[in-house]
Design a protein around this motif. Structure first.
Motif, PDB file in Angstrom:
ATOM      1  N   MET A  13       4.266   2.535   2.479  1.00  0.00           N
ATOM      2  CA  MET A  13       4.213   1.166   1.996  1.00  0.00           C
ATOM      3  C   MET A  13       3.089   0.439   2.749  1.00  0.00           C
ATOM      4  O   MET A  13       3.065   0.423   3.970  1.00  0.00           O
ATOM      5  CB  MET A  13       5.566   0.497   2.248  1.00  0.00           C
ATOM      6  N   THR A  14       2.192  -0.137   2.002  1.00  0.00           N
ATOM      7  CA  THR A  14       1.091  -0.855   2.645  1.00  0.00           C
ATOM      8  C   THR A  14       1.309  -2.360   2.663  1.00  0.00           C
ATOM      9  O   THR A  14       0.728  -3.055   3.481  1.00  0.00           O
ATOM     10  CB  THR A  14      -0.241  -0.563   1.931  1.00  0.00           C
ATOM     11  N   GLU A  15       2.158  -2.860   1.743  1.00  0.00           N
ATOM     12  CA  GLU A  15       2.380  -4.297   1.663  1.00  0.00           C
ATOM     13  C   GLU A  15       3.859  -4.582   1.400  1.00  0.00           C
ATOM     14  O   GLU A  15       4.512  -3.872   0.654  1.00  0.00           O
ATOM     15  CB  GLU A  15       1.531  -4.881   0.533  1.00  0.00           C
ATOM     16  N   LEU A  16       4.349  -5.642   2.014  1.00  0.00           N
ATOM     17  CA  LEU A  16       5.730  -6.076   1.810  1.00  0.00           C
ATOM     18  C   LEU A  16       5.707  -7.540   1.403  1.00  0.00           C
ATOM     19  O   LEU A  16       5.069  -8.367   2.062  1.00  0.00           O
ATOM     20  CB  LEU A  16       6.539  -5.893   3.098  1.00  0.00           C
ATOM     21  N   LEU A  17       6.382  -7.862   0.318  1.00  0.00           N
ATOM     22  CA  LEU A  17       6.402  -9.208  -0.225  1.00  0.00           C
ATOM     23  C   LEU A  17       7.724  -9.896   0.107  1.00  0.00           C
ATOM     24  O   LEU A  17       8.796  -9.314  -0.062  1.00  0.00           O
ATOM     25  CB  LEU A  17       6.225  -9.157  -1.755  1.00  0.00           C
ATOM     26  N   PHE A  18       7.626 -11.137   0.589  1.00  0.00           N
ATOM     27  CA  PHE A  18       8.789 -11.985   0.835  1.00  0.00           C
ATOM     28  C   PHE A  18       8.718 -13.197  -0.071  1.00  0.00           C
ATOM     29  O   PHE A  18       7.651 -13.808  -0.216  1.00  0.00           O
ATOM     30  CB  PHE A  18       8.815 -12.489   2.283  1.00  0.00           C
ATOM     31  N   ASP A  50       7.507   2.131  13.750  1.00  0.00           N
ATOM     32  CA  ASP A  50       6.066   1.862  13.829  1.00  0.00           C
ATOM     33  C   ASP A  50       5.260   2.585  12.753  1.00  0.00           C
ATOM     34  O   ASP A  50       4.403   1.985  12.111  1.00  0.00           O
ATOM     35  CB  ASP A  50       5.521   2.223  15.206  1.00  0.00           C
ATOM     36  N   HIS A  51       5.523   3.861  12.537  1.00  0.00           N
ATOM     37  CA  HIS A  51       4.728   4.643  11.586  1.00  0.00           C
ATOM     38  C   HIS A  51       4.997   4.257  10.125  1.00  0.00           C
ATOM     39  O   HIS A  51       4.194   4.537   9.249  1.00  0.00           O
ATOM     40  CB  HIS A  51       4.953   6.144  11.784  1.00  0.00           C
ATOM     41  N   ALA A  52       6.127   3.618   9.851  1.00  0.00           N
ATOM     42  CA  ALA A  52       6.498   3.264   8.480  1.00  0.00           C
ATOM     43  C   ALA A  52       6.305   1.781   8.181  1.00  0.00           C
ATOM     44  O   ALA A  52       6.531   1.346   7.048  1.00  0.00           O
ATOM     45  CB  ALA A  52       7.951   3.653   8.220  1.00  0.00           C
ATOM     46  N   ARG A  53       5.898   1.014   9.174  1.00  0.00           N
ATOM     47  CA  ARG A  53       5.764  -0.444   9.014  1.00  0.00           C
ATOM     48  C   ARG A  53       4.626  -0.777   8.044  1.00  0.00           C
ATOM     49  O   ARG A  53       3.557  -0.191   8.105  1.00  0.00           O
ATOM     50  CB  ARG A  53       5.490  -1.069  10.380  1.00  0.00           C
ATOM     51  N   PRO A  54       4.844  -1.733   7.133  1.00  0.00           N
ATOM     52  CA  PRO A  54       3.781  -2.122   6.200  1.00  0.00           C
ATOM     53  C   PRO A  54       2.578  -2.706   6.952  1.00  0.00           C
ATOM     54  O   PRO A  54       2.745  -3.356   7.984  1.00  0.00           O
ATOM     55  CB  PRO A  54       4.415  -3.174   5.307  1.00  0.00           C
ATOM     56  N   GLN A  55       1.404  -2.494   6.402  1.00  0.00           N
ATOM     57  CA  GLN A  55       0.188  -3.001   7.021  1.00  0.00           C
ATOM     58  C   GLN A  55       0.012  -4.496   6.771  1.00  0.00           C
ATOM     59  O   GLN A  55      -0.638  -5.182   7.553  1.00  0.00           O
ATOM     60  CB  GLN A  55      -1.021  -2.247   6.494  1.00  0.00           C
ATOM     61  N   MET A  56       0.580  -4.995   5.673  1.00  0.00           N
ATOM     62  CA  MET A  56       0.426  -6.406   5.325  1.00  0.00           C
ATOM     63  C   MET A  56       1.771  -6.970   4.887  1.00  0.00           C
ATOM     64  O   MET A  56       2.536  -6.304   4.189  1.00  0.00           O
ATOM     65  CB  MET A  56      -0.582  -6.564   4.187  1.00  0.00           C
ATOM     66  N   ILE A  57       2.037  -8.203   5.306  1.00  0.00           N
ATOM     67  CA  ILE A  57       3.224  -8.938   4.865  1.00  0.00           C
ATOM     68  C   ILE A  57       2.728 -10.145   4.084  1.00  0.00           C
ATOM     69  O   ILE A  57       1.932 -10.931   4.595  1.00  0.00           O
ATOM     70  CB  ILE A  57       4.077  -9.406   6.062  1.00  0.00           C
ATOM     71  N   ARG A  58       3.200 -10.271   2.856  1.00  0.00           N
ATOM     72  CA  ARG A  58       2.787 -11.389   2.009  1.00  0.00           C
ATOM     73  C   ARG A  58       3.981 -12.335   1.835  1.00  0.00           C
ATOM     74  O   ARG A  58       5.079 -11.894   1.492  1.00  0.00           O
ATOM     75  CB  ARG A  58       2.318 -10.876   0.648  1.00  0.00           C
ATOM     76  N   LEU A  59       3.748 -13.619   2.069  1.00  0.00           N
ATOM     77  CA  LEU A  59       4.774 -14.639   1.854  1.00  0.00           C
ATOM     78  C   LEU A  59       4.434 -15.396   0.572  1.00  0.00           C
ATOM     79  O   LEU A  59       3.372 -16.019   0.472  1.00  0.00           O
ATOM     80  CB  LEU A  59       4.833 -15.621   3.026  1.00  0.00           C
ATOM     81  N   HIS A  60       5.328 -15.338  -0.392  1.00  0.00           N
ATOM     82  CA  HIS A  60       5.150 -16.075  -1.642  1.00  0.00           C
ATOM     83  C   HIS A  60       6.082 -17.280  -1.568  1.00  0.00           C
ATOM     84  O   HIS A  60       7.305 -17.131  -1.642  1.00  0.00           O
ATOM     85  CB  HIS A  60       5.490 -15.185  -2.841  1.00  0.00           C
TER      86      HIS A  60
END
Length: 68
Positions: A1-6, A49-59
């Motif tokens: 997972m590269t990005e996680l959306l909130f 750490d190895h599975a953490r998304p590279q980007m967190i997006r706040l909508h």
């Protein structure tokens, strides 16, 4: 997972809530600055750490009601 959306919403009681789309992660805070810190902390606790998304997006979602 590269990005996680909130999805961020203003709470009726005051402050803000953030809920991840996908993983079961939820947090809240009184200010947007505090919410950003809480989101980072919640993501760090949820993923290794190895599975953490590279980007967190706040909508940020905000409802406005206009009277006619």
């Amino acid at each position: 997972m590269t990005e996680l959306l909130f999805l961020v919403e203003e709470s009726p009681e005051g402050g803000y809530t953030a809920r991840a789309v996908g993983p079961s992660i939820f947090t809240e805070a009184e200010t947007l600055a505090a919410l950003r810190a809480n989101v980072r902390e919640a993501v760090a606790c949820h993923f290794e750490d190895h599975a953490r998304p590279q980007m967190i997006r706040l909508h940020i979602v905000r409802d406005e009601v206009l009277a006619t």
